[in-house]
Design an enzyme around this catalytic site. Structure first.
Site, PDB file in Angstrom:
ATOM      1  N   ASP A 111     211.252 126.284  58.453  1.00  0.00           N
ATOM      2  CA  ASP A 111     212.562 126.542  59.035  1.00  0.00           C
ATOM      3  C   ASP A 111     212.820 125.508  60.131  1.00  0.00           C
ATOM      4  OD1 ASP A 111     214.530 129.322  59.181  1.00  0.00           O
ATOM      5  OD2 ASP A 111     214.678 127.850  60.806  1.00  0.00           O
TER       6      ASP A 111
ATOM      7  N   GLY B 187     222.637 139.211  59.509  1.00  0.00           N
ATOM      8  CA  GLY B 187     222.142 137.966  60.087  1.00  0.00           C
ATOM      9  C   GLY B 187     222.042 136.808  59.113  1.00  0.00           C
ATOM     10  N   GLN B 188     222.519 136.992  57.879  1.00  0.00           N
ATOM     11  CA  GLN B 188     222.449 135.882  56.921  1.00  0.00           C
ATOM     12  C   GLN B 188     223.459 134.802  57.304  1.00  0.00           C
ATOM     13  OE1 GLN B 188     222.901 136.916  52.744  1.00  0.00           O
ATOM     14  NE2 GLN B 188     222.287 134.847  52.087  1.00  0.00           N
TER      15      GLN B 188
ATOM     16  N   HIS C 199     216.954 133.562  50.466  1.00  0.00           N
ATOM     17  CA  HIS C 199     215.719 133.037  51.064  1.00  0.00           C
ATOM     18  C   HIS C 199     214.915 134.147  51.707  1.00  0.00           C
ATOM     19  CE1 HIS C 199     219.017 132.682  53.963  1.00  0.00           C
ATOM     20  NE2 HIS C 199     218.136 132.919  54.918  1.00  0.00           N
TER      21      HIS C 199
END
Ligand code: AMP
Length: 109
Positions: A27, A88-89, A95
């Site tokens: 990330d 929160g996407q 993913h």
């Protein structure tokens, strides 16, 4: 979307693992000492868009979590899927977050 560009190697990412169905990379904004993303190569926006025909891909993504954490010697970790913006996407390509290397609170924020 941005993850499709990573799949196509149009933008760089620190790729940890790749196979026919999945890609794992770090990330860009890590929330823990280890923070990787596991994505399907198939363009699926979010978990709630999945259908019965995606079951092989979905099970494979979890197996990839196991393969990668085993390989890196990580025994304790959290796997998160944010589905939808309220959850929160922010990137609309399915993913799984793998987070490790610190303690995590419960319930999540
Ligand atoms: P989510 O908020 O669940 O949709 O997660 C999206 C994640 O993608 C966030 O943790 C971002 O930091 C991460 N991210 C966004 N752009 C990139 C990128 N180019 N490379 C790696 N990770 C990214």
């Amino acid at each position: 979307n941005i993850f499709q560009k990573i799949i196509n190697k149009e933008i760089p990412a620190n790729i940890i693992y790749e196979d026919k169905l999945a890609l794992v990379f770090d990330d860009i904004s890590p929330q823990a000492p280890v923070h990787m993303l596991v994505i399907p190569k198939k363009n699926i926006s979010k978990l709630s868009d999945c259908e019965k025909k995606d079951s092989e891909i979905l099970s494979h993504l979890l197996l990839v979590v196991k393969i990668i954490t085993d390989k890196l010697g990580i025994s304790d970790y959290r796997v998160v899927i944010n589905n939808g913006s309220e959850a929160g996407q922010t990137v609309f390509h399915l993913h799984l977050h793998i987070l490790a290397g610190r303690n995590f609170g419960w319930p999540p924020g």
